[in-house]
Write an enzyme that holds these catalytic residues in place. Structure first.
Site, mmCIF file in Angstrom:
data_model
loop_
_atom_site.group_PDB
_atom_site.id
_atom_site.type_symbol
_atom_site.label_atom_id
_atom_site.label_comp_id
_atom_site.label_asym_id
_atom_site.label_seq_id
_atom_site.Cartn_x
_atom_site.Cartn_y
_atom_site.Cartn_z
ATOM 1 N N LYS A 73 -6.046 5.399 -11.804
ATOM 2 C CA LYS A 73 -4.806 5.067 -12.507
ATOM 3 C C LYS A 73 -5.048 3.840 -13.399
ATOM 4 O O LYS A 73 -4.616 3.805 -14.540
ATOM 5 C CB LYS A 73 -3.660 4.800 -11.531
ATOM 6 C CG LYS A 73 -2.334 4.638 -12.286
ATOM 7 C CD LYS A 73 -1.162 4.572 -11.366
ATOM 8 C CE LYS A 73 -1.050 3.235 -10.717
ATOM 9 N NZ LYS A 73 -0.739 2.153 -11.688
ATOM 10 N N LEU A 77 0.814 -1.218 0.000
ATOM 11 C CA LEU A 77 0.000 0.000 0.000
ATOM 12 C C LEU A 77 0.848 1.269 0.000
ATOM 13 O O LEU A 77 1.908 1.321 0.607
ATOM 14 C CB LEU A 77 -0.923 -0.010 1.227
ATOM 15 C CG LEU A 77 -1.849 -1.223 1.329
ATOM 16 C CD1 LEU A 77 -2.707 -1.126 2.579
ATOM 17 C CD2 LEU A 77 -2.727 -1.383 0.099
ATOM 18 N N HIS A 110 -3.483 4.315 -2.276
ATOM 19 C CA HIS A 110 -4.447 3.455 -1.569
ATOM 20 C C HIS A 110 -4.998 4.181 -0.348
ATOM 21 O O HIS A 110 -6.176 4.102 -0.039
ATOM 22 C CB HIS A 110 -3.768 2.162 -1.086
ATOM 23 C CG HIS A 110 -3.267 1.275 -2.178
ATOM 24 N ND1 HIS A 110 -1.923 1.071 -2.411
ATOM 25 C CD2 HIS A 110 -3.918 0.533 -3.104
ATOM 26 C CE1 HIS A 110 -1.778 0.231 -3.418
ATOM 27 N NE2 HIS A 110 -2.967 -0.108 -3.867
ATOM 28 N N GLN A 165 -9.487 -0.834 -16.020
ATOM 29 C CA GLN A 165 -10.047 -1.719 -14.995
ATOM 30 C C GLN A 165 -11.338 -1.108 -14.429
ATOM 31 O O GLN A 165 -12.346 -1.781 -14.254
ATOM 32 C CB GLN A 165 -9.010 -1.905 -13.882
ATOM 33 C CG GLN A 165 -9.548 -2.493 -12.594
ATOM 34 C CD GLN A 165 -8.441 -2.812 -11.613
ATOM 35 O OE1 GLN A 165 -7.735 -3.797 -11.795
ATOM 36 N NE2 GLN A 165 -8.273 -2.014 -10.581
HETATM 37 O O1 PAF Z 1 -6.142 -2.702 -8.857
HETATM 38 C C1 PAF Z 1 -5.782 -3.686 -8.182
HETATM 39 O O2 PAF Z 1 -4.978 -3.586 -7.275
HETATM 40 C C2 PAF Z 1 -6.378 -5.045 -8.492
HETATM 41 O O3 PAF Z 1 -6.549 -5.234 -9.845
HETATM 42 C C3 PAF Z 1 -7.694 -5.332 -7.723
HETATM 43 C C4 PAF Z 1 -8.810 -4.394 -8.149
HETATM 44 C C5 PAF Z 1 -7.450 -5.200 -6.239
HETATM 45 C C6 PAF Z 1 -8.151 -6.760 -8.016
HETATM 46 O O4 PAF Z 1 -7.206 -7.703 -7.628
#
Ligand code: PAF
Length: 284
Positions: free
Chosen positions: A152, A33, A37, A156
């Site tokens: 970032k 982290l 985060h 996703q």
């Molecule tokens: O972005 C990340 O760290 C990962 O892809 C996630 C969303 C925690 C899934 O493992």
């Protein structure tokens, strides 16, 4: 703060929160982290009664075994940071606890309607299948009111929005809200990433050029075409010793389809800095 390692204990704690009518914030992470985060966790803590953070290096989203092996892990350091931020529950299961042997050995197949065939999806085949597999499982287990993701990993985030919108039709995740959180950067512009830990001090300095070039491109976008800006960015970064662009695409912020103009556009880039693969993006 409690560290939960089993699904059974997680179900117990989630059921207790739900019985008490508490809102739940979830921050899915793979650990290592950093302040990026931390910004998600702060927001989750401030907007919900309870905050769960998952720290799970998900093996099914790595198409490169070496990358999985090298992914930085440090649960005790992560736990200290999370406690200081006011997180109540850290979910840190083993892969065996998260997945059956069959799930570990069969590729999870999800229809992304093409979103997985471009940019990160094209370069890392199967990656987003693993992401959707773990994120949907976390949503199912934690039943969050809100889930927090950083911009970032823009593609996703787009894919997670797509998944939740579609599953809403089937009412799988109730009224879950996906909260998009801005990229956190160092003072020199480098986007915070767990992968930065693998950069040498010289590479860290070199990597700051990525954001410099992207920022310059916003100025160029006022007078140049999309193709010209795309070429300029790729050429400028490749001209820097130690950097190599894997892709740079200028796409629509919602559909991620290539666009011919800069209104509602985002530039998404992946650059190798030495052996380390870094991603970043900039909105036009
Ligand atoms: O972005 C990340 O760290 C990962 O892809 C996630 C969303 C925690 C899934 O493992």
């Amino acid at each position: 703060m409690q560290i939960i390692e089993t699904k059974e204990e997680l179900r117990r704690q989630v059921a207790a929160c739900k019985r008490q009518g508490k809102t739940i914030g979830l921050v899915p992470t793979m650990g290592a982290l950093h302040q990026g985060h931390a910004s998600l966790v702060r927001r989750s803590v401030s907007e919900n009664d309870v905050c769960f953070v998952s720290v799970f290096v998900n093996p099914t989203q790595f198409n490169n075994k070496e990358d999985l092996a090298k992914y930085p892990r440090n649960l005790s350091r992560d736990a200290k940071l999370l406690e200081s931020l006011g997180c109540q529950f850290v979910l840190a299961p083993t892969p065996e606890e998260m997945y059956s042997a069959e799930e570990m050995n069969t590729t999870f197949e999800y229809d992304f309607e093409g979103l997985d065939k471009i940019m990160e999806g094209k370069m890392r085949p199967g990656h987003f299948n693993g992401v959707v597999q773990v994120v949907s499982r976390l949503f199912y287990l934690v039943q969050p009111t809100r889930a927090y993701f950083g911009e970032k990993d823009y593609q996703q985030l787009a894919i997670i929005h797509q998944m939740v919108e579609r599953s809403k039709l089937k009412d799988t995740f109730g009224d879950l809200q996906i909260i998009d959180c801005p990229i956190v950067r160092q003072a020199d512009g480098l986007a915070l990433s767990s992968r930065n830990e693998r950069l040498s001090s010289i590479e860290k300095k070199t990597a700051t050029n990525i954001y410099k070039v992207l920022s310059e491109s916003v100025k160029s976008a006022k007078s140049a075409t999309v193709e010209q800006v795309q070429r300029q960015v790729i050429d400028a970064i490749n001209a820097i010793d130690g950097l190599e662009v894997e892709y740079f695409e200028i796409v629509d912020q919602t559909t991620l389809l290539p666009t011919k103009d800069f209104s509602h556009a985002i530039g998404c880039i992946t650059v190798y800095c030495g052996p380390v693969r870094l991603i970043d993006n900039i909105k036009y």
